[in-house]
Design a protein around this motif. Structure first.
Motif, PDB file in Angstrom:
ATOM      1  N   GLN A   6      43.393  -6.038  93.462  1.00  0.00           N
ATOM      2  CA  GLN A   6      43.519  -5.820  94.991  1.00  0.00           C
ATOM      3  C   GLN A   6      42.145  -5.135  95.421  1.00  0.00           C
ATOM      4  N   CYS A  23      44.035  -9.791  97.760  1.00  0.00           N
ATOM      5  CA  CYS A  23      44.874  -9.871  96.660  1.00  0.00           C
ATOM      6  C   CYS A  23      44.471 -11.100  95.651  1.00  0.00           C
ATOM      7  N   TRP A  34      53.603  -9.312  99.054  1.00  0.00           N
ATOM      8  CA  TRP A  34      53.363  -7.955  99.645  1.00  0.00           C
ATOM      9  C   TRP A  34      54.365  -6.809  99.707  1.00  0.00           C
ATOM     10  N   CYS A  91      50.160  -5.777  96.074  1.00  0.00           N
ATOM     11  CA  CYS A  91      50.334  -6.997  96.037  1.00  0.00           C
ATOM     12  C   CYS A  91      50.930  -7.418  94.683  1.00  0.00           C
ATOM     13  N   GLY A 102      49.423  -5.545  91.418  1.00  0.00           N
ATOM     14  CA  GLY A 102      48.031  -5.092  91.458  1.00  0.00           C
ATOM     15  C   GLY A 102      48.267  -3.360  91.465  1.00  0.00           C
ATOM     16  N   THR A 105      46.053  -0.678  97.288  1.00  0.00           N
ATOM     17  CA  THR A 105      45.415  -0.388  98.291  1.00  0.00           C
ATOM     18  C   THR A 105      45.933   0.733  99.038  1.00  0.00           C
TER      19      THR A 105
END
Lengths: 110, 116
Positions: A6, A23, A34, A91, A102, A105
């Motif tokens: 990500q 991603c 998501w 993700c 991931g 963020t």
């Protein structure tokens, strides 16, 4: 390779900005997701893509717009966010029942 | 619907202590069960999984057994380390196709802190 990548790792944006989260996975997985995670809470599902088509939208506000350009990539476009949208956005991808995540963020809306 | 219930946290242990984190579930079908771990500032990592009754998942000294009769999937470790300090999530997903494919239902998470 069981990696979901990500970018960016951190993002600060104003309420009038437009930004995108990206991603990528190269495991050949056909489902991508998501999730949104607030501090000290479990992840909450936002969107599911299956074979590059949106299959689940968990009543997410339209200021979040997902996109799946191909089987390896998933984007989340952000526009006119609110401070309460600040969270960790994760993700994930899966082929069978297990999902690989991931690193996320960390989004801050100011 | 589907739901996962984890024991109340946080859990604080001394190094080398025995760990149990309880997890029970309800599901409309036959779920696969998972434990995910989240270290500070990171995403979720799959710790272990079990896909059918009586399966035992294991990884890094952690174990959990899929108990269909008690709808449970308790996480155990015989001797915890400081590096095990993290948040642990129990989760389930229903197998098969359709729009629920791979969709995870999480428990509320258990914060584990291990002191030297």
């Amino acid at each position: 390779d069981t990696e979901v990548t990500q970018t960016p790792k951190h993002l600060v944006m104003g309420m009038t900005n437009k930004k995108s989260l990206k991603c990528e996975q190269h495991m050949g997985h056909r489902a991508m997701y998501w999730y949104k995670q607030k501090a000290k809470k479990p992840p909450e599902l936002m969107f599911v893509y299956s074979y590059e088509k949106l299959s689940i939208n968990e009543s997410v506000p339209s200021r979040f717009s997902p996109e799946c350009p191909n089987s390896s990539l998933l984007n989340l476009h952000l526009h006119a966010l609110q401070p309460e949208d600040s969270a960790l956005y994760l993700c994930a991808s899966s082929q069978a029942s297990e999902a690989f995540f991931g690193q996320g963020t960390r989004l801050t809306v100011v | 619907g589907n739901s996962v219930t984890q024991m109340e946290g946080p859990v604080t242990l001394s190094e080398e202590a025995f760990l149990t984190i309880n997890c029970t579930y309800t599901a409309t079908g036959y779920p696969s069960l998972f434990w995910y771990v989240q270290y500070p500032g990171e995403g979720l990592q799959l710790l272990l999984k079990a896909t059918k009754a009586d399966d035992k998942g294991s990884n890094k000294g952690f174990e959990a057994t899929y108990r269909k009769e008690t709808t449970s999937f308790h996480l155990e470790k015989g001797s915890v380390q400081v590096s095990d300090s993290a948040v642990y999530f129990c989760a389930l997903s229903l197998r098969g196709g359709g729009t629920s494919y791979g969709k995870l239902t999480f428990g509320q998470g258990t914060i584990l802190t291990v002191h030297p």
